[in-house]
Enzyme design. Structure first.
Site, PDB file in Angstrom:
ATOM      1  N   ASN A  18       0.836  -1.213   0.000  1.00  0.00           N
ATOM      2  CA  ASN A  18       0.000   0.000   0.000  1.00  0.00           C
ATOM      3  C   ASN A  18       0.865   1.255   0.000  1.00  0.00           C
ATOM      4  O   ASN A  18       0.550   2.231  -0.681  1.00  0.00           O
ATOM      5  CB  ASN A  18      -0.954   0.002   1.193  1.00  0.00           C
ATOM      6  N   ASN A 111      -6.901   4.207   8.385  1.00  0.00           N
ATOM      7  CA  ASN A 111      -6.459   2.810   8.305  1.00  0.00           C
ATOM      8  C   ASN A 111      -7.157   2.158   7.123  1.00  0.00           C
ATOM      9  O   ASN A 111      -8.225   2.606   6.694  1.00  0.00           O
ATOM     10  CB  ASN A 111      -6.823   2.075   9.601  1.00  0.00           C
ATOM     11  N   HIS A 113      -8.571  -1.657   6.088  1.00  0.00           N
ATOM     12  CA  HIS A 113      -8.838  -2.957   6.708  1.00  0.00           C
ATOM     13  C   HIS A 113      -9.483  -3.886   5.677  1.00  0.00           C
ATOM     14  O   HIS A 113     -10.474  -3.505   5.036  1.00  0.00           O
ATOM     15  CB  HIS A 113      -9.761  -2.790   7.917  1.00  0.00           C
ATOM     16  N   SER A 140     -12.052  -1.758   3.398  1.00  0.00           N
ATOM     17  CA  SER A 140     -12.587  -0.488   3.902  1.00  0.00           C
ATOM     18  C   SER A 140     -11.459   0.470   4.285  1.00  0.00           C
ATOM     19  O   SER A 140     -10.505   0.058   4.953  1.00  0.00           O
ATOM     20  CB  SER A 140     -13.416  -0.723   5.175  1.00  0.00           C
ATOM     21  N   LEU A 148     -11.099  -0.890  17.936  1.00  0.00           N
ATOM     22  CA  LEU A 148     -10.292  -1.556  16.905  1.00  0.00           C
ATOM     23  C   LEU A 148     -11.111  -1.734  15.623  1.00  0.00           C
ATOM     24  O   LEU A 148     -12.200  -2.309  15.663  1.00  0.00           O
ATOM     25  CB  LEU A 148      -9.815  -2.928  17.413  1.00  0.00           C
ATOM     26  N   ASP A 149     -10.570  -1.228  14.510  1.00  0.00           N
ATOM     27  CA  ASP A 149     -11.239  -1.294  13.202  1.00  0.00           C
ATOM     28  C   ASP A 149     -12.658  -0.722  13.272  1.00  0.00           C
ATOM     29  O   ASP A 149     -13.553  -1.166  12.545  1.00  0.00           O
ATOM     30  CB  ASP A 149     -11.277  -2.741  12.678  1.00  0.00           C
TER      31      ASP A 149
HETATM   32  C1  GRF Z   1      -3.410  -4.973   3.844  1.00  0.00           C
HETATM   33  O1  GRF Z   1      -4.150  -6.112   3.514  1.00  0.00           O
HETATM   34  C2  GRF Z   1      -4.246  -4.050   4.682  1.00  0.00           C
HETATM   35  O2  GRF Z   1      -5.607  -4.118   4.379  1.00  0.00           O
HETATM   36  C3  GRF Z   1      -3.999  -4.542   6.063  1.00  0.00           C
HETATM   37  O3  GRF Z   1      -2.647  -4.929   6.072  1.00  0.00           O
HETATM   38  C4  GRF Z   1      -2.252  -5.296   4.764  1.00  0.00           C
HETATM   39  C5  GRF Z   1      -1.030  -4.506   4.427  1.00  0.00           C
HETATM   40  O4  GRF Z   1      -0.430  -4.920   3.235  1.00  0.00           O
HETATM   41  N1  GRF Z   1      -4.320  -3.529   7.037  1.00  0.00           N
HETATM   42  P1  GRF Z   1       0.865  -4.161   2.684  1.00  0.00           P
HETATM   43  O5  GRF Z   1       1.933  -4.215   3.774  1.00  0.00           O
HETATM   44  O6  GRF Z   1       0.473  -2.761   2.353  1.00  0.00           O
HETATM   45  O7  GRF Z   1       1.289  -4.944   1.475  1.00  0.00           O
END
Ligand code: GRF
Length: 221
Positions: A18, A111, A113, A140, A148-149
């Site tokens: 990400n 965040n 999730h 999301s 949490l979340d």
């Molecule tokens: C993702 O699946 C995100 O939704 C979750 O942690 C993972 C992170 O993946 N919170 P990356 O490290 O960005 O590849």
């Protein structure tokens, strides 16, 4: 564009795909932001390499070296605050945060999730979605609150679960969606299109009665 880029700090614990998507969106001119620093609570993770390759300052704060969660979070706050970021991005940051930390960044921490919140908070979301036999799954982007979340959800990407899907195949498709929708929400903030007031999300001054949706490459609000 005349305004300064949105100043962000990204927190990671692992692969950082990400983070990579955010870096690429900035480089492509699709996201008017600047990553001032990347902080990881785990040493030697791939996300740190990705940040360094992009010329971004990195910090490793190994949580196992702190005597308490509170002590770790205090140091994390000091590390982050030296950059005076407008937005904190949790991108696979696998730590439960103290109330003090969350309150300190109230309304300016996001965040992502991998489930359609409020369903499947916590871990192993893909397997749990399969076990529950859901026909749709997704991811999301939400503001972070003490639960949490649990903070206000801004945008969800939805996809159908297909026959033969496994936790791995779901994870792969979800990841591609994450890489689209996370930079999108950050850009809304950079363009001052998004606000959260009293736990209520406003997009372009319109109250979102339910999260915006990203379905088959189309946005629905
Ligand atoms: C993702 O699946 C995100 O939704 C979750 O942690 C993972 C992170 O993946 N919170 P990356 O490290 O960005 O590849």
């Amino acid at each position: 564009m005349n305004t300064d880029p949105l100043n962000i700090v990204v927190l990671i614990s692992g692969s950082g795909s990400n983070l990579q998507a955010i870096i690429e969106a900035i480089n492509a001119g699709k996201l008017h932001a600047k990553i001032s620093a990347v902080v990881s609570n785990r040493p030697n993770v791939k996300g740190l390499e990705r940040a360094k390759s992009a010329g971004i300052v990195t910090h490793t704060l190994d949580h196992t070296e702190f005597e308490s969660r509170a002590a770790f979070d205090q140091q994390l706050m000091r590390t982050i605050d030296q950059y005076q970021p407008q937005l904190i991005i949790l991108a696979g940051f696998m730590r439960i945060l103290t109330d003090d930390f969350v309150a300190h960044y109230n309304g300016r921490m996001l965040n992502i999730h991998p489930s359609l919140l409020p369903d499947f908070k916590g871990l192993n979301t893909h397997q749990r979605a399969l076990d529950a036999n859901v026909s749709q799954h997704g991811v999301s982007v939400h503001y972070v609150s003490n639960e949490l979340d649990g903070g206000p959800v801004v945008l969800q990407a939805l996809m159908d679960v297909q026959t033969g899907d496994t936790a791995d195949s779901l994870q792969q498709r979800i990841h591609s969606l994450e890489h689209v929708i996370y930079p999108m929400v950050i850009e809304w903030i950079a363009q001052q299109q998004l606000e959260v007031i009293d736990q209520q999300v406003y997009l372009n001054k319109q109250k979102l009665t339910s999260p915006a949706k990203w379905i088959n490459n189309q946005l629905f609000t």
